[in-house]
Motif scaffolding. Structure first.
Motif, PDB file in Angstrom:
ATOM      1  N   GLY A   1       0.806  -1.169   0.011  1.00  0.00           N
ATOM      2  CA  GLY A   1       0.012   0.034  -0.116  1.00  0.00           C
ATOM      3  C   GLY A   1       0.952   1.316   0.113  1.00  0.00           C
ATOM      4  O   GLY A   1       2.105   1.202  -0.213  1.00  0.00           O
ATOM      5  N   TRP A   2       0.027   2.228   0.062  1.00  0.00           N
ATOM      6  CA  TRP A   2       0.851   3.588   0.382  1.00  0.00           C
ATOM      7  C   TRP A   2       1.889   3.903   1.265  1.00  0.00           C
ATOM      8  O   TRP A   2       2.756   4.385   1.326  1.00  0.00           O
ATOM      9  N   GLU A   3       1.482   3.173   2.284  1.00  0.00           N
ATOM     10  CA  GLU A   3       2.532   3.119   3.532  1.00  0.00           C
ATOM     11  C   GLU A   3       3.802   2.633   3.238  1.00  0.00           C
ATOM     12  O   GLU A   3       4.780   3.148   3.719  1.00  0.00           O
ATOM     13  N   PHE A   4       3.941   1.743   2.524  1.00  0.00           N
ATOM     14  CA  PHE A   4       5.264   0.945   2.341  1.00  0.00           C
ATOM     15  C   PHE A   4       5.883   2.050   1.399  1.00  0.00           C
ATOM     16  O   PHE A   4       7.470   2.179   1.529  1.00  0.00           O
ATOM     17  N   TYR A   5       5.226   2.484   0.379  1.00  0.00           N
ATOM     18  CA  TYR A   5       6.181   3.793  -0.366  1.00  0.00           C
ATOM     19  C   TYR A   5       6.646   4.714   0.463  1.00  0.00           C
ATOM     20  O   TYR A   5       7.607   5.573   0.287  1.00  0.00           O
ATOM     21  N   ALA A   6       5.655   5.164   1.437  1.00  0.00           N
ATOM     22  CA  ALA A   6       5.916   6.315   2.017  1.00  0.00           C
ATOM     23  C   ALA A   6       7.408   6.222   3.082  1.00  0.00           C
ATOM     24  O   ALA A   6       8.253   6.859   3.284  1.00  0.00           O
ATOM     25  N   VAL A   7       7.331   4.805   3.767  1.00  0.00           N
ATOM     26  CA  VAL A   7       8.431   4.656   4.754  1.00  0.00           C
ATOM     27  C   VAL A   7       9.653   4.274   3.810  1.00  0.00           C
ATOM     28  O   VAL A   7      10.642   4.675   4.271  1.00  0.00           O
ATOM     29  N   THR A   8       9.647   3.396   2.673  1.00  0.00           N
ATOM     30  CA  THR A   8      10.920   3.402   1.841  1.00  0.00           C
ATOM     31  C   THR A   8      11.264   4.551   1.288  1.00  0.00           C
ATOM     32  O   THR A   8      12.803   4.877   1.281  1.00  0.00           O
ATOM     33  N   GLY A   9      10.578   5.549   0.954  1.00  0.00           N
ATOM     34  CA  GLY A   9      10.884   6.804   0.388  1.00  0.00           C
ATOM     35  C   GLY A   9      11.658   7.635   1.210  1.00  0.00           C
ATOM     36  O   GLY A   9      12.690   8.184   1.054  1.00  0.00           O
ATOM     37  N   ALA A  10      10.941   7.625   2.623  1.00  0.00           N
ATOM     38  CA  ALA A  10      11.751   8.389   3.745  1.00  0.00           C
ATOM     39  C   ALA A  10      13.078   7.952   4.023  1.00  0.00           C
ATOM     40  O   ALA A  10      13.997   8.439   4.132  1.00  0.00           O
ATOM     41  N   MET A  11      13.131   6.412   4.020  1.00  0.00           N
ATOM     42  CA  MET A  11      14.545   5.947   4.243  1.00  0.00           C
ATOM     43  C   MET A  11      15.439   6.170   3.018  1.00  0.00           C
ATOM     44  O   MET A  11      16.422   6.438   3.599  1.00  0.00           O
ATOM     45  N   PHE A  12      15.041   6.024   1.916  1.00  0.00           N
ATOM     46  CA  PHE A  12      15.802   6.660   0.773  1.00  0.00           C
ATOM     47  C   PHE A  12      16.378   7.963   0.731  1.00  0.00           C
ATOM     48  O   PHE A  12      17.522   8.429   0.593  1.00  0.00           O
TER      49      PHE A  12
END
Length: 102
Positions: A72-83
């Motif tokens: 979901g969008w949560e995965f991409y939000a967390v991995t984007g912040a990590m990136f």
């Protein structure tokens, strides 16, 4: 290759990919630009491109082990912040240590 090794390899790949836009003056590390210094907009566009590449590689690694899990969008939000966090050393080197890319 064990799952632990593949996860650490993916994190290392993400770290290198997140810092690539800040350590060179070429577009996607291959195409030379006419301008002597690449501006921040190009660097952010490259950062988004490398994020997509790392996500794609991660999904391919997941598919090699088994079936992909839907995200979901949560995965991409967390991995984007990590990136973005992994890109911090390159940003500091380019804009704070080298004083604006000189």
């Amino acid at each position: 290759m064990s799952q632990s090794v593949s996860i650490w390899l993916l994190i290392l790949l993400a770290f290198v990919a997140a810092n690539l836009p800040f350590v060179n003056q070429r577009l996607l590390t291959v195409v030379p630009l006419k301008a002597p210094v690449k501006n921040l907009a190009w660097r952010l566009a490259e950062l988004l491109f490398w994020y997509a590449v790392v996500i794609g590689i991660g999904m391919a690694m997941e598919r090699a082990v088994g079936q992909n899990q839907s995200q979901g969008w949560e995965f991409y939000a967390v991995t984007g912040a990590m990136f973005l966090t992994l890109a911090f050393p390159g940003f500091v080197y380019r804009y704070l240590v080298r004083r604006g890319g000189r």
